[in-house]
Write an enzyme that holds these catalytic residues in place. Structure first.
Site, PDB file in Angstrom:
ATOM      1  N   THR A  55      33.435  53.477  46.407  1.00 26.63           N
ATOM      2  CA  THR A  55      33.935  53.384  47.765  1.00 26.63           C
ATOM      3  C   THR A  55      32.818  53.714  48.741  1.00 26.63           C
ATOM      4  O   THR A  55      31.998  54.590  48.470  1.00 26.63           O
ATOM      5  CB  THR A  55      35.166  54.298  47.977  1.00 26.63           C
ATOM      6  OG1 THR A  55      35.653  54.128  49.315  1.00 26.63           O
ATOM      7  CG2 THR A  55      34.838  55.757  47.733  1.00 26.63           C
ATOM      8  N   HIS A 107      37.802  65.768  34.648  1.00 16.39           N
ATOM      9  CA  HIS A 107      37.169  66.598  33.617  1.00 16.39           C
ATOM     10  C   HIS A 107      37.791  66.395  32.241  1.00 16.39           C
ATOM     11  O   HIS A 107      37.209  66.798  31.242  1.00 16.39           O
ATOM     12  CB  HIS A 107      37.231  68.081  33.998  1.00 16.39           C
ATOM     13  CG  HIS A 107      36.180  68.480  34.975  1.00 16.39           C
ATOM     14  ND1 HIS A 107      34.927  68.867  34.588  1.00 16.39           N
ATOM     15  CD2 HIS A 107      36.202  68.524  36.330  1.00 16.39           C
ATOM     16  CE1 HIS A 107      34.205  69.151  35.658  1.00 16.39           C
ATOM     17  NE2 HIS A 107      34.958  68.954  36.735  1.00 16.39           N
TER      18      HIS A 107
END
Length: 134
Positions: A55, A107
């Site tokens: 983005t 994560h």
């Protein structure tokens, strides 16, 4: 995937098998998908299967931001504006263009060391643009 602002809101069309495309092919697909996204002409398949989004708020003058992952993807790279900044080079202060990259990642899919290695690689490629043509 790549984030595209449309009149209906943000949409993230997917460039499938992007890792197998060259720079010019990526550019072609990105422009085509962005144009069709803005015109509401994407197929459902072009919105599925993404694992990573890029983005860019830099085009709006935003220097840094914290992008949010598009689930079920595993990461998103935010690209900030290129701005001239004072930088120390060989002991001298010089004005150089600088850009902030912000990586948000899950994560559960990767650890911070892997994410840091990825960002280091992106930095190297951006600082050595000929690597993109190889």
């Amino acid at each position: 995937a790549m984030a595209v602002a449309t009149e209906s809101g943000l949409i993230a069309p997917v460039i499938h098998d992007a890792d197998r495309l060259g720079l010019f092919e990526l550019n072609h697909f990105a422009k085509d998908l962005a144009e069709r996204a803005k015109n509401g002409q994407l197929s459902p398949q072009e919105l599925e299967g993404g694992t990573f989004t890029i983005t860019n708020l830099g085009m709006y003058g935003i220097e840094a931001f914290s992008p949010i992952i598009n689930l079920p993807q595993s990461a998103i790279l935010g690209v900030g504006a290129v701005v001239d900044k004072a930088t120390v080079i060989e002991g001298e202060v010089r004005i150089r263009p600088r850009m902030t990259l912000s990586l948000s990642f899950d994560h559960r899919a990767m650890d911070g060391a892997d994410a840091a290695e990825y960002l280091r690689y992106v930095k190297t490629v951006l600082e050595t643009p000929m690597m993109m043509l190889a």
